[in-house]
Design a protein around this motif. Sequence first.
Motif, PDB file in Angstrom:
ATOM      1  N   MET A 190       0.890  -1.015  -0.105  1.00 21.58           N
ATOM      2  CA  MET A 190       0.001   0.046  -0.135  1.00 21.58           C
ATOM      3  C   MET A 190       0.876   1.220  -0.117  1.00 21.58           C
ATOM      4  O   MET A 190       0.499   2.345  -0.854  1.00 21.58           O
ATOM      5  N   LYS A 191       1.817   1.474   0.773  1.00 20.35           N
ATOM      6  CA  LYS A 191       2.865   2.442   0.978  1.00 20.35           C
ATOM      7  C   LYS A 191       3.670   2.602  -0.302  1.00 20.35           C
ATOM      8  O   LYS A 191       3.802   3.781  -0.837  1.00 20.35           O
ATOM      9  N   THR A 192       3.925   1.185  -0.986  1.00 21.17           N
ATOM     10  CA  THR A 192       4.798   1.590  -2.125  1.00 21.17           C
ATOM     11  C   THR A 192       3.924   2.104  -3.359  1.00 21.17           C
ATOM     12  O   THR A 192       4.439   2.818  -4.179  1.00 21.17           O
ATOM     13  N   LYS A 193       2.464   1.832  -3.266  1.00 21.88           N
ATOM     14  CA  LYS A 193       1.630   2.310  -4.342  1.00 21.88           C
ATOM     15  C   LYS A 193       1.570   3.876  -4.121  1.00 21.88           C
ATOM     16  O   LYS A 193       1.738   4.470  -5.209  1.00 21.88           O
ATOM     17  N   ALA A 194       1.388   4.134  -2.984  1.00 20.79           N
ATOM     18  CA  ALA A 194       1.405   5.779  -2.648  1.00 20.79           C
ATOM     19  C   ALA A 194       2.779   6.333  -3.133  1.00 20.79           C
ATOM     20  O   ALA A 194       2.651   7.542  -3.788  1.00 20.79           O
ATOM     21  N   ILE A 195       3.664   5.898  -2.579  1.00 24.17           N
ATOM     22  CA  ILE A 195       4.980   6.577  -3.191  1.00 24.17           C
ATOM     23  C   ILE A 195       5.190   6.674  -4.612  1.00 24.17           C
ATOM     24  O   ILE A 195       5.814   7.545  -5.076  1.00 24.17           O
ATOM     25  N   SER A 196       4.838   5.418  -5.183  1.00 25.28           N
ATOM     26  CA  SER A 196       5.040   5.364  -6.816  1.00 25.28           C
ATOM     27  C   SER A 196       4.121   6.357  -7.396  1.00 25.28           C
ATOM     28  O   SER A 196       4.494   7.005  -8.462  1.00 25.28           O
ATOM     29  N   SER A 197       2.751   6.495  -6.861  1.00 30.58           N
ATOM     30  CA  SER A 197       1.835   7.516  -7.506  1.00 30.58           C
ATOM     31  C   SER A 197       2.555   8.862  -7.119  1.00 30.58           C
ATOM     32  O   SER A 197       2.314   9.870  -8.185  1.00 30.58           O
ATOM     33  N   ILE A 198       3.191   9.266  -6.252  1.00 33.31           N
ATOM     34  CA  ILE A 198       3.646  10.560  -5.973  1.00 33.31           C
ATOM     35  C   ILE A 198       4.767  10.859  -6.880  1.00 33.31           C
ATOM     36  O   ILE A 198       4.969  11.676  -7.418  1.00 33.31           O
ATOM     37  N   PHE A 199       5.582   9.687  -7.077  1.00 32.48           N
ATOM     38  CA  PHE A 199       6.882   9.873  -7.944  1.00 32.48           C
ATOM     39  C   PHE A 199       6.255  10.314  -9.427  1.00 32.48           C
ATOM     40  O   PHE A 199       6.903  11.072 -10.162  1.00 32.48           O
TER      41      PHE A 199
ATOM     42  N   GLU B  97      -6.726   5.161  -5.838  1.00 35.07           N
ATOM     43  CA  GLU B  97      -6.545   3.932  -4.979  1.00 35.07           C
ATOM     44  C   GLU B  97      -7.742   3.433  -4.211  1.00 35.07           C
ATOM     45  O   GLU B  97      -8.620   4.403  -3.944  1.00 35.07           O
ATOM     46  N   PRO B  98      -8.060   2.166  -4.497  1.00 40.45           N
ATOM     47  CA  PRO B  98      -8.959   1.797  -3.722  1.00 40.45           C
ATOM     48  C   PRO B  98      -8.988   1.831  -2.117  1.00 40.45           C
ATOM     49  O   PRO B  98      -7.852   1.771  -1.533  1.00 40.45           O
ATOM     50  N   VAL B  99     -10.073   2.374  -1.754  1.00 42.49           N
ATOM     51  CA  VAL B  99     -10.077   2.458  -0.327  1.00 42.49           C
ATOM     52  C   VAL B  99     -10.405   1.138   0.516  1.00 42.49           C
ATOM     53  O   VAL B  99     -11.737   0.388   0.001  1.00 42.49           O
ATOM     54  N   VAL B 100      -9.725   0.792   1.320  1.00 45.14           N
ATOM     55  CA  VAL B 100      -9.909  -0.472   2.218  1.00 45.14           C
ATOM     56  C   VAL B 100     -10.415  -0.072   3.418  1.00 45.14           C
ATOM     57  O   VAL B 100      -9.712   0.581   4.305  1.00 45.14           O
ATOM     58  N   GLU B 101     -11.621  -0.619   3.733  1.00 41.61           N
ATOM     59  CA  GLU B 101     -12.147  -0.321   5.145  1.00 41.61           C
ATOM     60  C   GLU B 101     -11.444  -1.409   6.047  1.00 41.61           C
ATOM     61  O   GLU B 101     -11.510  -2.376   5.698  1.00 41.61           O
ATOM     62  N   PRO B 102     -11.109  -0.899   7.204  1.00 45.87           N
ATOM     63  CA  PRO B 102     -10.811  -1.803   8.281  1.00 45.87           C
ATOM     64  C   PRO B 102     -11.751  -2.657   8.806  1.00 45.87           C
ATOM     65  O   PRO B 102     -12.947  -2.134   8.747  1.00 45.87           O
ATOM     66  N   VAL B 103     -11.525  -3.892   8.943  1.00 41.88           N
ATOM     67  CA  VAL B 103     -12.610  -4.814   9.779  1.00 41.88           C
ATOM     68  C   VAL B 103     -12.454  -4.375  11.221  1.00 41.88           C
ATOM     69  O   VAL B 103     -11.395  -4.375  11.841  1.00 41.88           O
ATOM     70  N   VAL B 104     -13.668  -4.488  11.731  1.00 41.72           N
ATOM     71  CA  VAL B 104     -14.035  -3.988  12.928  1.00 41.72           C
ATOM     72  C   VAL B 104     -14.770  -5.406  13.622  1.00 41.72           C
ATOM     73  O   VAL B 104     -15.852  -5.728  13.286  1.00 41.72           O
TER      74      VAL B 104
END
Length: 180
Positions: free
Chosen positions: A1-10, A153-160
């Motif tokens: 997930m963090k890798t995707k965000a960093i790639s998008s910013i780049f 990016e798809p929003v992943v809802e946390p499982v509660v």
Amino acid sequence: MKTKAISSIFVLFAIAVSIISITPDAFADHHEITITPVSGSSLDSGCEKTEEGCYNPSPVTVYVGSLIIFSNTDTSPHTFTSGVPSDDVPGNEFNSSFLAPGDFYEWTPENVGEFSYFDMVHPWMQGLIIVQESKGQTHSEKVVEPVVEPVVEPVVEPVVEPVVEPVVEPVVEHVVEPVV
């Protein structure tokens, strides 16, 4: 997930840098020129007979989209008015109105051609601006910039997980009272 965000910013950063590096070339042929009255030209009507003329520089050649600055560096008021003194309606292209000493007026030509100009206060002061098509892209042409699509990016809802609290039964104390 963090890798995707960093790639998008780049990717967005790379696109922004490429747009910035291309933009200055679109207007590389445009420039700025300042026209001033020749010192003393307002005092005597002889400046038009000299090689220097009444304005510096004159004639001047610029491109469509150039910035022309008419600057009154003289000690008396002047105008910079398109046309010639014999025109019925001068100032169709530009007209600075009265400029006090130290004031200036700006004009950006949009059309190719030769533009005579003069001073309405001192009509013997006349000049010429020659406007040519720029060698590259002209100011009137539309600059097409690339469309940057946002990265979604798809929003992943946390499982509660439901919280289960332990049930606590109340404690009942039996108190026995002595019999008397």
